[in-house]
Design an enzyme around this catalytic site. Structure first.
Site, mmCIF file in Angstrom:
data_model
loop_
_atom_site.group_PDB
_atom_site.id
_atom_site.type_symbol
_atom_site.label_atom_id
_atom_site.label_comp_id
_atom_site.label_asym_id
_atom_site.label_seq_id
_atom_site.Cartn_x
_atom_site.Cartn_y
_atom_site.Cartn_z
ATOM 1 N N PHE A 1 -1.792 -11.959 -9.921
ATOM 2 C CA PHE A 1 -1.576 -10.517 -9.863
ATOM 3 C C PHE A 1 -0.745 -10.177 -8.629
ATOM 4 O O PHE A 1 -1.075 -10.543 -7.511
ATOM 5 C CB PHE A 1 -2.926 -9.803 -9.828
ATOM 6 C CG PHE A 1 -2.856 -8.310 -9.869
ATOM 7 C CD1 PHE A 1 -2.200 -7.653 -10.898
ATOM 8 C CD2 PHE A 1 -3.467 -7.554 -8.890
ATOM 9 C CE1 PHE A 1 -2.146 -6.269 -10.945
ATOM 10 C CE2 PHE A 1 -3.429 -6.168 -8.927
ATOM 11 C CZ PHE A 1 -2.763 -5.529 -9.954
ATOM 12 N N THR B 1 1.304 -8.215 -5.618
ATOM 13 C CA THR B 1 1.057 -7.179 -4.614
ATOM 14 C C THR B 1 1.695 -5.838 -4.987
ATOM 15 O O THR B 1 1.047 -4.796 -4.831
ATOM 16 C CB THR B 1 1.544 -7.661 -3.232
ATOM 17 O OG1 THR B 1 0.881 -8.888 -2.910
ATOM 18 C CG2 THR B 1 1.263 -6.626 -2.151
ATOM 19 N N GLU C 1 -1.613 3.748 -5.504
ATOM 20 C CA GLU C 1 -0.913 5.038 -5.547
ATOM 21 C C GLU C 1 -1.366 5.834 -6.768
ATOM 22 O O GLU C 1 -1.619 7.040 -6.680
ATOM 23 C CB GLU C 1 0.598 4.820 -5.575
ATOM 24 C CG GLU C 1 1.351 6.130 -5.567
ATOM 25 C CD GLU C 1 2.835 5.986 -5.311
ATOM 26 O OE1 GLU C 1 3.421 6.968 -4.844
ATOM 27 O OE2 GLU C 1 3.406 4.900 -5.585
ATOM 28 N N HIS D 1 -3.149 -7.254 1.043
ATOM 29 C CA HIS D 1 -3.569 -7.979 -0.157
ATOM 30 C C HIS D 1 -4.345 -9.190 0.337
ATOM 31 O O HIS D 1 -3.762 -10.135 0.852
ATOM 32 C CB HIS D 1 -2.342 -8.375 -0.980
ATOM 33 C CG HIS D 1 -2.658 -8.713 -2.397
ATOM 34 N ND1 HIS D 1 -1.692 -8.703 -3.376
ATOM 35 C CD2 HIS D 1 -3.813 -9.069 -3.014
ATOM 36 C CE1 HIS D 1 -2.254 -9.042 -4.536
ATOM 37 N NE2 HIS D 1 -3.529 -9.269 -4.330
#
Length: 135
Positions: free
Chosen positions: A34, A36, A44, A70
């Site tokens: 996954f 960043t 957001e 992260h």
């Protein structure tokens, strides 16, 4: 406007990661986990969603800053949960603290600032800028 928002307001978003959310989408020699930028996007999104639930018609919000860490990789296919909390309200500027978790551990944290705008005024400024470029 600011009286609608208060410190401590929270919202959560859950998201199932898929192949198209891989870090390799941004550069081929990155791990197939996954990415960043997608984590930042979820942070957001959930903050914007919280604001949007309380906005008057014609109002929107824009991101001003994000300081993202992260912390751990997430294998594709896992669900990610992102929680945002309002930590400061200064007129039309809201500050959020965020945490993200996959199904095993905490994977990220951030602080994020958003500003509430009048959409028509903002769009007029963008259009004017585009016209300058076209000239």
């Amino acid at each position: 406007m600011s009286e609608v928002f208060s410190v401590g307001m929270k919202k959560e978003l859950r998201f199932k990661t898929q192949a198209e959310h891989s870090a390799r989408r941004f550069f081929e020699n990155l791990p197939d986990v996954f990415a960043t930028p997608f984590l930042g996007g979820l942070m957001e999104q959930v903050s914007a969603m919280l604001i949007d639930e309380h906005l008057e018609p014609g109002m929107q919000s824009v991101g001003m800053s994000m300081n993202l860490k992260h912390l751990a990789p997430t294998p594709l296919g896992m669900e990610v949960r992102v929680v945002t909390e309002v930590t400061a309200v200064e007129g039309r500027k809201l500050t959020f603290t965020l945490e993200a978790f996959d199904e095993v551990e905490k994977i990220g944290e951030a602080t994020h600032e958003r500003f509430i705008i009048k959409a028509d005024k903002f769009n007029a400024r963008v259009e004017e800028k585009a016209r300058k470029m076209a000239s």
